[in-house]
Structure formats: C-alpha cells, structure tokens
Design an enzyme around this catalytic site. Structure first.
Site, PDB file in Angstrom:
ATOM      1  N   SER A 145       0.856  -1.181   0.000  1.00 35.26           N
ATOM      2  CA  SER A 145       0.000   0.000   0.000  1.00 35.26           C
ATOM      3  C   SER A 145       0.891   1.229   0.000  1.00 35.26           C
ATOM      4  CB  SER A 145      -0.889   0.015   1.251  1.00 35.26           C
ATOM      5  OG  SER A 145      -1.509   1.272   1.432  1.00 35.26           O
ATOM      6  N   TYR A 158      -1.864   0.347  10.696  1.00 36.57           N
ATOM      7  CA  TYR A 158      -1.860  -0.146   9.314  1.00 36.57           C
ATOM      8  C   TYR A 158      -0.586   0.268   8.600  1.00 36.57           C
ATOM      9  CZ  TYR A 158      -3.551  -0.911   4.525  1.00 36.57           C
ATOM     10  OH  TYR A 158      -3.703  -1.335   3.231  1.00 36.57           O
TER      11      TYR A 158
END
Length: 260
Positions: A145, A158
């Site tokens: 990501s 995250y």
C-alpha cells in the site's frame, strides 16, 4: 518496442492468489486466469472463492478454490504440500482496522493487522518459495500500500504493518538475487472496493463512504489487478521492483482533490 505478454510456460502457469474472496484478490484472479494461468484461490470464506472458481471455469479458464487462513502456519504448510508446481504467488490478503491515534489505538487491532498483512505474507512466501524456485521462472508479488511508503495521522497500525510488508519484499529480493524468482511490490493508493473501508470503520457505512467523498474516480480493484497482471506477465528477465499506483486525484496519502 515493448514485449507483449505471452502465455506462461507450463512449469510456471499456476498462480496462487491470497485474499481472493473479494476486491483486489478476486479481480486479480480473474485477470490472471484470462492471461492463461490456472489460478488457485485462497481465502477464509470458502463459499466466496468456490463461487469465483465456478465463474472462472465457466468462462473457459482454470480455477481451484482452497479455503485457507494465511495466519495459520500449519494450514499453510499443508497447502504447500498440495500444490508443488507453482509459478506465481500473489500475497494480497490483508486489511486495515480502525483509525485511532497511537495514544488510544487498540493493541489487538495492531496485532491482527500485523498477523494478516505481514506474517500471512511471510507464511505463504516461506512455504511456497521452494516450489517457485523449482519452477525455473517464479514470481512473488506483494500487494502492499502507499501506507507502506508514507505515514498519515490515524493510520499508525496499518502504516506500520504495510511498512513491514514493504521491507519484507525489499529484503527478500536482496536475499534471493541470482535465483529464478522475481519479487514484485505493488503499492496501491486510494482504491474503492466493497469491503476495505467498511471493514476498517467496523461496518459504519457513513464513515466508509466519507473516505471517497468528492473523489470522482478512485482506483478500482480491476485497476490494481490489471497492474499486477501486467507486472507478472513481463518477460522473465524484467523485474518490476516497486510500483506505486494512485488515482489521478490523489497526490499523496494526505493530499486528495475532492470536488465538493
């Protein structure tokens, strides 16, 4: 002149896709199957991957569903014994939980994100690396990501997991250079799927939709799947080390153009 993608050679024509029950994983399975791979669909939701396998097979391609929790190492090792000839591994299983600041973040959320995103990738990669190497033309894909490349407030858990996943891919590439295995990292930015933001916001649809509010065209799962398939189908000597993919409206993790 660029080389056109070609059908995979027989020893490397099986592609394993984790987290294939929805979103980027499901879209990637469809794309790879259309490119000539026999896809092995893994996820915890057996009904979802079985339905997807039926869809892919009905379209004249090849797919097999295998229910698997990537955080269960014993189950992953058992899976590896069932599929000994593998050419591609797409580590896509993962996800985000919560948007709390560091001061109040739930350690259980951080632990779950690390287990799924990082240790899940580690488990599958370790278990299947011998088969990928034996294929003579293997590819490990890590779907990370943009969170793995820049921080943002409310995303520390995250972000930390995706940074770890990025480092895993980068280090593996160094450690296995000289073997017939490529290591590709695809790092998507803002992707609108049915579940990612909804899961992160614990089912709160209003909060989930607000993430994409005013953004005319966030990425779709198919956009990312197309990118993954393109990287996988490059000639064997070409390694796409890292590709960051964002919608045009997103300049960074914290700079997004919104038409409100």
């Amino acid at each position: 002149m660029t080389s056109a993608p070609s059908a995979p050679a027989a020893p490397s024509r099986i592609a394993v896709v984790t987290g294939a029950s929805s979103g980027i994983g499901a879209a990637t399975a469809r794309r790879l199957a259309a490119a000539g791979y026999r896809v092995v669909l893994t996820a915890r939701r057996k009904d979802r991957i079985e339905a997807l396998a039926e869809e892919i097979n009905a379209a004249g391609h090849q797919a097999t569903a295998y229910a698997l929790d990537v955080t269960d190492r014993a189950a992953v090792d058992e899976f590896a014994t069932a599929f000994r000839t593998i050419g591609v591994l797409v580590n896509n299983a993962g996800g985000a939980l919560g948007t709390d600041p560091v001061a109040t973040g739930d350690p259980a959320d951080w632990r779950q994100m690390y287990e799924t995103n990082v240790l899940g990738t580690l488990n599958l990669t370790q278990a299947l690396l011998p088969a990928l190497t034996a294929s003579g033309d293997g590819t490990v894909v890590v779907v990370s990501s943009t969170a793995g490349h820049a921080t943002y407030e409310g995303g520390a858990g995250y972000v930390a997991a995706k940074h770890a996943e990025h480092v895993l891919a980068e280090t593996l590439r160094l450690e296995i250079v000289g073997t017939p295995v490529r290591v590709v990292e695809i790092a998507p930015g803002m992707v609108k799927t049915d579940e990612f933001s909804l899961t992160r916001h614990r089912g709160d649809k209003e909060k989930a939709e607000k993430v994409y509010e005013g953004v005319a065209e966030p990425l779709t799962a198919d956009d990312v799947a197309d990118t993954i398939t393109w990287a996988v189908t490059r000639p064997s000597h070409v390694n796409i080390d890292l590709m960051i993919v964002r919608p045009r409206a997103q300049a960074s993790n914290t700079k997004v153009h919104r038409e409100l």
